[in-house]
Design a protein around this motif. Structure first.
Motif, mmCIF file in Angstrom:
data_model
loop_
_atom_site.group_PDB
_atom_site.id
_atom_site.type_symbol
_atom_site.label_atom_id
_atom_site.label_comp_id
_atom_site.label_asym_id
_atom_site.label_seq_id
_atom_site.Cartn_x
_atom_site.Cartn_y
_atom_site.Cartn_z
ATOM 1 N N LYS A 286 10.928 3.908 -15.118
ATOM 2 C CA LYS A 286 10.606 4.589 -13.494
ATOM 3 C C LYS A 286 10.848 3.541 -12.360
ATOM 4 O O LYS A 286 10.534 2.598 -12.099
ATOM 5 C CB LYS A 286 9.210 4.558 -13.410
ATOM 6 N N PRO A 287 11.407 3.962 -11.361
ATOM 7 C CA PRO A 287 11.574 3.466 -9.929
ATOM 8 C C PRO A 287 10.040 3.196 -9.188
ATOM 9 O O PRO A 287 9.210 3.371 -9.676
ATOM 10 C CB PRO A 287 11.759 4.030 -8.928
ATOM 11 N N GLU A 288 10.199 1.544 -8.921
ATOM 12 C CA GLU A 288 8.947 0.353 -8.608
ATOM 13 C C GLU A 288 8.304 1.290 -7.629
ATOM 14 O O GLU A 288 7.034 1.465 -8.148
ATOM 15 C CB GLU A 288 9.567 -1.079 -8.162
ATOM 16 N N ARG A 289 8.109 2.364 -6.721
ATOM 17 C CA ARG A 289 7.321 2.573 -5.307
ATOM 18 C C ARG A 289 5.988 3.497 -6.206
ATOM 19 O O ARG A 289 4.500 3.927 -6.235
ATOM 20 C CB ARG A 289 7.802 3.540 -4.440
ATOM 21 N N PRO A 290 6.574 4.374 -7.031
ATOM 22 C CA PRO A 290 6.115 5.247 -7.596
ATOM 23 C C PRO A 290 4.985 5.207 -8.712
ATOM 24 O O PRO A 290 3.790 5.750 -8.714
ATOM 25 C CB PRO A 290 6.851 6.935 -8.341
ATOM 26 N N LEU A 291 5.691 3.841 -9.563
ATOM 27 C CA LEU A 291 4.237 3.559 -9.987
ATOM 28 C C LEU A 291 3.294 2.805 -9.601
ATOM 29 O O LEU A 291 1.915 3.173 -10.047
ATOM 30 C CB LEU A 291 5.339 2.199 -11.503
ATOM 31 N N GLU A 292 3.394 1.946 -8.555
ATOM 32 C CA GLU A 292 2.237 1.734 -7.521
ATOM 33 C C GLU A 292 1.145 3.096 -6.734
ATOM 34 O O GLU A 292 0.735 2.906 -7.042
ATOM 35 C CB GLU A 292 2.420 1.281 -6.663
ATOM 36 N N VAL A 293 2.144 4.077 -6.525
ATOM 37 C CA VAL A 293 1.205 4.858 -6.210
ATOM 38 C C VAL A 293 0.723 5.898 -7.066
ATOM 39 O O VAL A 293 -0.363 6.372 -7.267
ATOM 40 C CB VAL A 293 2.627 5.539 -5.849
ATOM 41 N N ALA A 294 0.834 5.283 -8.286
ATOM 42 C CA ALA A 294 0.423 6.308 -9.262
ATOM 43 C C ALA A 294 -1.391 5.630 -10.395
ATOM 44 O O ALA A 294 -1.435 5.363 -10.129
ATOM 45 C CB ALA A 294 0.958 6.810 -10.505
ATOM 46 N N GLY A 295 -0.489 4.131 -9.866
ATOM 47 C CA GLY A 295 -1.482 2.879 -10.620
ATOM 48 C C GLY A 295 -2.761 2.844 -9.521
ATOM 49 O O GLY A 295 -3.809 3.280 -10.164
ATOM 50 N N LEU A 296 -3.095 3.055 -7.910
ATOM 51 C CA LEU A 296 -3.799 2.525 -7.175
ATOM 52 C C LEU A 296 -4.661 4.126 -7.922
ATOM 53 O O LEU A 296 -6.126 3.102 -7.621
ATOM 54 C CB LEU A 296 -3.157 2.339 -5.732
ATOM 55 N N PRO A 297 -4.590 5.230 -8.054
ATOM 56 C CA PRO A 297 -5.591 6.029 -7.616
ATOM 57 C C PRO A 297 -5.998 5.628 -9.141
ATOM 58 O O PRO A 297 -7.282 5.950 -9.599
ATOM 59 C CB PRO A 297 -4.668 7.103 -7.787
ATOM 60 N N LEU A 298 -5.791 5.368 -10.553
ATOM 61 C CA LEU A 298 -5.613 5.369 -11.540
ATOM 62 C C LEU A 298 -7.444 3.875 -11.547
ATOM 63 O O LEU A 298 -8.084 3.986 -11.972
ATOM 64 C CB LEU A 298 -5.547 4.792 -12.196
ATOM 65 N N LEU A 299 -6.734 2.733 -10.859
ATOM 66 C CA LEU A 299 -7.539 2.412 -10.696
ATOM 67 C C LEU A 299 -8.909 2.218 -9.788
ATOM 68 O O LEU A 299 -10.103 1.904 -10.863
ATOM 69 C CB LEU A 299 -6.926 0.450 -9.671
ATOM 70 N N ALA A 300 -9.207 3.058 -9.062
ATOM 71 C CA ALA A 300 -9.935 3.694 -7.727
ATOM 72 C C ALA A 300 -11.134 4.938 -9.339
ATOM 73 O O ALA A 300 -12.440 4.534 -9.182
ATOM 74 C CB ALA A 300 -9.741 4.823 -7.018
ATOM 75 N N VAL A 301 -10.095 5.163 -10.058
ATOM 76 C CA VAL A 301 -11.125 6.280 -11.073
ATOM 77 C C VAL A 301 -12.076 5.017 -12.449
ATOM 78 O O VAL A 301 -12.629 5.808 -12.371
ATOM 79 C CB VAL A 301 -9.993 6.602 -11.688
ATOM 80 N N GLY A 302 -11.302 4.130 -12.825
ATOM 81 C CA GLY A 302 -12.274 3.197 -13.453
ATOM 82 C C GLY A 302 -12.867 2.994 -13.396
ATOM 83 O O GLY A 302 -14.443 2.675 -13.705
ATOM 84 N N LEU A 303 -12.441 2.173 -11.768
ATOM 85 C CA LEU A 303 -14.111 1.647 -11.019
ATOM 86 C C LEU A 303 -15.201 2.646 -10.888
ATOM 87 O O LEU A 303 -16.158 2.316 -11.228
ATOM 88 C CB LEU A 303 -13.591 1.056 -9.577
ATOM 89 N N VAL A 304 -14.684 4.273 -10.163
ATOM 90 C CA VAL A 304 -16.322 5.148 -10.611
ATOM 91 C C VAL A 304 -16.677 5.476 -11.597
ATOM 92 O O VAL A 304 -18.312 5.454 -11.885
ATOM 93 C CB VAL A 304 -15.528 5.953 -9.831
ATOM 94 N N LEU A 305 -15.633 4.911 -12.839
ATOM 95 C CA LEU A 305 -16.142 5.200 -14.598
ATOM 96 C C LEU A 305 -17.185 4.362 -14.603
ATOM 97 O O LEU A 305 -18.460 4.198 -15.369
ATOM 98 C CB LEU A 305 -15.584 5.676 -15.405
ATOM 99 N N LEU A 306 -17.131 3.244 -14.400
ATOM 100 C CA LEU A 306 -17.617 2.153 -14.659
ATOM 101 C C LEU A 306 -18.736 1.935 -13.949
ATOM 102 O O LEU A 306 -19.447 1.930 -14.916
ATOM 103 C CB LEU A 306 -16.857 0.559 -14.315
ATOM 104 N N ALA A 307 -19.182 2.133 -13.102
ATOM 105 C CA ALA A 307 -20.123 2.663 -12.074
ATOM 106 C C ALA A 307 -21.082 3.408 -12.759
ATOM 107 O O ALA A 307 -22.509 3.491 -12.860
ATOM 108 C CB ALA A 307 -20.180 2.585 -10.104
#
Length: 416
Positions: A286-307
């Motif tokens: 996959k192209p680089e930019r869409p990977l980052e755009v997909a990865g950042l919200p996954l990080l946010a979801v993981g943090l919310v679930l951790l809390a």
């Protein structure tokens, strides 16, 4: 008398055999560099499940345990900044072989540790070794990739580092839990595994050697400032999440499962680098930019679930949070490393990659220490919730910036 013609000039079969042998040799060299990265990350993370036991054994506090973690990062970052440019000037092998010796010394330090000072020295040595090796190995993988595919080299570097981060705690926990001498045996095992790595590095061709090296201030090559601002910030956030998760998840998992078995906590923590590696493998083309755009919200979801997992004491939520965070970081890290690898000038390849790693490791060190200090004031759960809220918001802000930059780039392309 006429001289015998060379066989390869007349025999296409022999020429084909020579070409096949060269390709096979190139593949083994590439695999040897990847194995070395895997084992170095394994060695660096091997003691993770044993730190609580060390604290009890040597009688030091959780705050001093944070210091053990901090000195590692404090040694790693200057090592990255110094040895990245040095490997561009002197060659990869001249940096990597001493780095393996230092890594072995750090590993042996854990095996013979008799107090806190031993642990501090061992962690400093590990930080110096991994700092010296990270940039040089990543650049070497890009140079040794048989087909010259830097995207594949970036993937292998990411998967090897993630694999070592997963294997280290798991190997340490399994060996310490089920074999005798739990504070010695895991480190002896890794010392043995470092031997083939040293053989592989000694057999590498000398790549990257471009002349004399003189220490200089870190800098970013002209034209790469915007790339570092976006990719570096995103990977800083990703490593901040990884550092806090790997620090908390083993204890959380053991507490929520009601078991003191070292393997349970380490297996839960290993889910993060496993998800990191799997996400990178699935996103390889996959192209680089869409990977980052997909990865950042996954990080946010993981943090919310951790809390939430900490608040409701839910092991399934904790494991889900770990997988989301790992996948998000994997995509963000691969996106940035691929872009940096592709844009780095040949004469500063390891230097540029090392600077990228520095931005990531700053995320690993500072936030973890901050959470530790905040815990003393607010308690662990509140400290984690504050961290999760702040970093999740930062991930979403970064996501908005990346989307806007994407729109601007698309508009510019249409104008052209």
């Amino acid at each position: 008398m006429t001289s015998e013609p060379r066989t390869t000039d007349l025999d296409p079969v022999a020429a084909h055999d020579d070409s096949s042998s060269a390709r096979a040799r190139d593949r083994w060299r590439f695999r040897g560099a990847a194995y070395t990265m895997l084992i170095l990350f394994t060695a660096t993370n091997l003691a993770t499940p044993l730190y609580h036991g060390y604290a009890q054994r040597f009688g030091f506090s959780s705050l001093l345990l944070t210091v053990v973690f901090a000195v590692y990062v404090g040694a790693l970052i200057p090592s990255l900044l110094l040895t990245g440019p040095a490997s561009d000037a002197l060659g990869r092998r001249r940096i990597l072989l001493p780095a393996l010796v230092v890594a072995a010394a750090g590993t042996a330090g854990f095996a013979v540790a008799t107090g806190l000072v031993w642990l501090l020295v061992a962690r400093i040595l590990q930080g110096l070794a991994l700092g010296a090796a990270s940039g040089a190995l990543t650049a070497a993988l890009a140079e040794l990739e048989p087909s010259g595919n830097r995207r594949r080299a970036s993937l292998v570097a990411g998967v090897a580092s993630a694999g070592g981060m997963a294997a280290g705690p798991l190997v340490g926990a399994v060996v310490a839990q089920y074999l005798p001498y739990p504070f010695v045996t895991p480190f002896v095992l890794v010392l043995v595994l470092l031997i083939p790595a040293a053989v592989a590095i000694a057999a590498l061709p000398e790549t990257g050697a471009r002349g004399r090296w003189r220490p200089r201030r870190p800098s970013i090559p002209a034209g790469m400032g915007a790339l570092f601002a976006t990719a570096g910030t995103a990977t800083f956030l990703g490593f901040a999440v990884v550092g806090v998760f790997l620090t908390l998840v083993p204890t959380y998992a053991a507490t929520l499962s009601g078991s003191s078995n070292l393997v349970i906590g380490s297996a839960a923590a290993a889910l993060l680098p496993v998800a990191w590696a799997v996400a990178q493998l699935l996103a390889y083309r996959k192209p680089e930019r869409p990977l980052e755009v997909a990865g950042l919200p996954l990080l946010a979801v993981g943090l919310v679930l951790l809390a939430v997992a900490g608040a409701v004491s839910s092991l399934p939520l904790l494991l889900g949070a770990t997988m989301f965070a790992g996948a998000g970081h994997g995509l963000v890290f691969l996106s940035g490393l691929t872009a940096i690898n592709a844009a780095a000038p040949a004469d500063r390849h390891a230097d540029v990659v090392s600077t990228y790693y520095v931005m990531g490791y700053c995320g690993t060190g500072g936030p973890v220490i901050g959470v530790g200090l905040l815990t003393g004031v607010t308690g662990l759960l509140t400290a984690v919730q504050i961290f999760a809220g702040v970093v999740a918001a930062a991930c979403l802000v970064m996501l908005a910036v990346r989307i806007r930059l994407g729109w601007a780039a698309a508009a510019e392309n249409r104008r052209r």
